[in-house]
Design an enzyme around this catalytic site. Structure first.
Site, PDB file in Angstrom:
ATOM      1  N   LYS A  35      14.744  -6.183   4.684  1.00 44.98           N
ATOM      2  CA  LYS A  35      15.050  -5.185   5.717  1.00 44.98           C
ATOM      3  C   LYS A  35      16.393  -5.425   6.408  1.00 44.98           C
ATOM      4  O   LYS A  35      17.087  -4.491   6.769  1.00 44.98           O
ATOM      5  CB  LYS A  35      13.934  -5.151   6.778  1.00 44.98           C
ATOM      6  CG  LYS A  35      12.628  -4.537   6.268  1.00 44.98           C
ATOM      7  CD  LYS A  35      11.611  -4.437   7.403  1.00 44.98           C
ATOM      8  CE  LYS A  35      10.275  -3.949   6.899  1.00 44.98           C
ATOM      9  NZ  LYS A  35       9.292  -3.790   7.983  1.00 44.98           N
ATOM     10  N   LYS A  40       0.826  -1.207   0.000  1.00 47.51           N
ATOM     11  CA  LYS A  40       0.000   0.000   0.000  1.00 47.51           C
ATOM     12  C   LYS A  40       0.861   1.259   0.000  1.00 47.51           C
ATOM     13  O   LYS A  40       0.350   2.377  -0.038  1.00 47.51           O
ATOM     14  CB  LYS A  40      -0.914   0.000   1.230  1.00 47.51           C
ATOM     15  CG  LYS A  40      -1.771  -1.249   1.328  1.00 47.51           C
ATOM     16  CD  LYS A  40      -3.183  -0.933   1.779  1.00 47.51           C
ATOM     17  CE  LYS A  40      -4.058  -2.167   1.732  1.00 47.51           C
ATOM     18  NZ  LYS A  40      -4.308  -2.636   0.366  1.00 47.51           N
ATOM     19  N   ASN A  92       7.343 -15.424  23.765  1.00 48.87           N
ATOM     20  CA  ASN A  92       7.464 -16.063  22.457  1.00 48.87           C
ATOM     21  C   ASN A  92       7.331 -17.562  22.603  1.00 48.87           C
ATOM     22  O   ASN A  92       7.666 -18.139  23.633  1.00 48.87           O
ATOM     23  CB  ASN A  92       8.822 -15.711  21.832  1.00 48.87           C
ATOM     24  CG  ASN A  92       8.851 -16.012  20.346  1.00 48.87           C
ATOM     25  OD1 ASN A  92       7.888 -15.712  19.637  1.00 48.87           O
ATOM     26  ND2 ASN A  92       9.930 -16.603  19.869  1.00 48.87           N
TER      27      ASN A  92
HETATM   28  P1  ATR Z   1       8.734 -11.324  11.430  1.00 47.32           P
HETATM   29  O1  ATR Z   1       9.848 -10.674  10.663  1.00 47.32           O
HETATM   30  O2  ATR Z   1       7.371 -11.107  10.850  1.00 47.32           O
HETATM   31  O3  ATR Z   1       8.790 -11.012  12.858  1.00 47.32           O
HETATM   32  P2  ATR Z   1       9.895 -13.891  11.959  1.00 47.32           P
HETATM   33  O4  ATR Z   1      11.211 -13.245  12.262  1.00 47.32           O
HETATM   34  O5  ATR Z   1       9.866 -15.141  11.148  1.00 47.32           O
HETATM   35  O6  ATR Z   1       8.932 -12.896  11.211  1.00 47.32           O
HETATM   36  O7  ATR Z   1       9.153 -14.135  13.359  1.00 47.32           O
HETATM   37  C1  ATR Z   1       7.887 -14.715  13.406  1.00 47.32           C
HETATM   38  C2  ATR Z   1       7.391 -14.659  14.836  1.00 47.32           C
HETATM   39  O8  ATR Z   1       6.050 -15.156  14.891  1.00 47.32           O
HETATM   40  C3  ATR Z   1       8.192 -15.501  15.803  1.00 47.32           C
HETATM   41  O9  ATR Z   1       8.162 -14.884  17.068  1.00 47.32           O
HETATM   42  C4  ATR Z   1       7.402 -16.819  15.799  1.00 47.32           C
HETATM   43  O10 ATR Z   1       7.593 -17.628  16.936  1.00 47.32           O
HETATM   44  P3  ATR Z   1       8.860 -18.640  17.003  1.00 47.32           P
HETATM   45  O11 ATR Z   1      10.047 -17.786  17.305  1.00 47.32           O
HETATM   46  O12 ATR Z   1       8.524 -19.581  18.109  1.00 47.32           O
HETATM   47  O13 ATR Z   1       8.929 -19.299  15.655  1.00 47.32           O
HETATM   48  C5  ATR Z   1       5.999 -16.287  15.775  1.00 47.32           C
HETATM   49  N1  ATR Z   1       4.993 -17.247  15.272  1.00 47.32           N
HETATM   50  C6  ATR Z   1       4.823 -17.663  13.997  1.00 47.32           C
HETATM   51  N2  ATR Z   1       3.767 -18.500  13.917  1.00 47.32           N
HETATM   52  C7  ATR Z   1       3.266 -18.639  15.181  1.00 47.32           C
HETATM   53  C8  ATR Z   1       2.173 -19.353  15.750  1.00 47.32           C
HETATM   54  N3  ATR Z   1       1.370 -20.133  14.996  1.00 47.32           N
HETATM   55  N4  ATR Z   1       1.939 -19.233  17.083  1.00 47.32           N
HETATM   56  C9  ATR Z   1       2.737 -18.460  17.827  1.00 47.32           C
HETATM   57  N5  ATR Z   1       3.794 -17.738  17.350  1.00 47.32           N
HETATM   58  C10 ATR Z   1       4.048 -17.827  16.036  1.00 47.32           C
END
Ligand code: ATR
Length: 275
Positions: A69, A19, A155
């Site tokens: 990023k 967007k 987390n």
């Molecule tokens: P971003 O850049 O969007 O933060 P990322 O670095 O891949 O993406 O981080 C994703 C986050 O979402 C992490 O904190 C992940 O938890 P884990 O560190 O345990 O993997 C969290 N996450 C993703 N799917 C999840 C789910 N179904 N339930 C809870 N936490 C989730």
């Protein structure tokens, strides 16, 4: 050579859904700035080449989105302190000496949306942040700058929360798993990617009460899974991340153009567009 119109872009992969072109074009109209802003799909292995070509062409500034990023952070020759801590850069520009600068406006966007658009007080608040990925790391310093009473990062993988806490020695910030979060919070922010899978992080219901403000960094046409859950627990207020998106863009615009646009109309327009 610089073209006749000042030129900006967002680089990402994918980027078609972005967007940012709509938002920045609305900002330009509103502030009478003559500029062009486009979306550029960049090959995952071709980010450095793309930004080199962009600035060699005389173009002025870039928004950076997924998955670039962190690479933008590495390539920036000068970084603001909040970008330094964020480990990610979402805003690039070149100064008059050709030096590449990087900033991260995501956290400022979140704080502005909470404070200015929604009247939420962060100072003195007990704040729970869910997730420990790049999205959460990007907002921690601006949130802590508001002097909350306490920030708890929870987390699924607790070690990642510990790592983020380690970036802020001496500050009122601690790490948790989901199950053992204690007490209620004034502000609960969802920065996990769980919503993308339509899932809810497995946190206890007692973290939310009628005085809790819940904020999902995600947004969509429908209420997010997280915000629905919070409302069902009796949360006083639920907010999605559309305002954060607009506010982080306004901070970028201010960096590039020296004028901060009014965000209210743009946010209203986008809200209608996604509905
Ligand atoms: P971003 O850049 O969007 O933060 P990322 O670095 O891949 O993406 O981080 C994703 C986050 O979402 C992490 O904190 C992940 O938890 P884990 O560190 O345990 O993997 C969290 N996450 C993703 N799917 C999840 C789910 N179904 N339930 C809870 N936490 C989730």
């Amino acid at each position: 050579m610089a073209g006749p119109v000042d030129s900006y872009a967002v680089m990402g992969n994918p980027v078609a859904h972005s967007k940012s072109p709509v938002i920045h074009t609305l900002f330009a109209d509103q502030t009478d700035q003559r500029l062009r802003y486009t979306a550029m799909l960049v090959d995952v292995d071709g980010f450095k080449k793309a930004i080199d070509e962009f600035f060699e062409n005389g173009d002025l500034g870039l928004s950076i989105t997924v998955p670039f990023k962190e690479e933008a952070w590495q390539l920036a020759e000068k970084r603001t302190s909040r970008a330094e801590k964020a480990g990610a850069v979402n805003t690039l520009w070149q100064d008059e000496h050709g030096q590449l600068h990087g900033d991260n406006t995501d956290g400022l966007g979140l704080v502005s949306d909470l404070k200015e658009n929604n009247g939420v007080t962060i100072k003195g608040a007990r704040v729970l942040i869910l997730g420990a990925g790049g999205a959460v790391r990007g907002v921690l310093e601006p949130i802590l700058s508001e002097q909350p009473a306490e920030v708890v990062i929870a987390n699924r993988t607790r070690s990642k929360a510990n790592t983020l806490v380690g970036l802020f020695p001496g500050e009122a910030i601690s790490a948790n798993g989901f199950e053992d979060i204690e007490g209620r919070f004034d502000l609960v922010i969802n920065g996990t990617a769980a919503s993308l899978q339509g899932e809810m992080p497995a946190i206890p219901g007692h973290v939310v009460d009628q005085n809790t403000c819940c904020y999902d960094m995600m947004y969509g046409a429908e209420e997010t899974v997280f915000n629905r859950w919070c409302r069902e627990q009796g949360a006083g207020k639920t907010i999605d991340g559309l305002g954060m998106l607009v506010e982080q863009a306004a901070e970028q615009f201010a960096i590039w153009r020296g004028v901060r646009p009014d965000t209210r109309n743009v946010l209203d327009l986008l809200r209608n567009e996604i509905a």
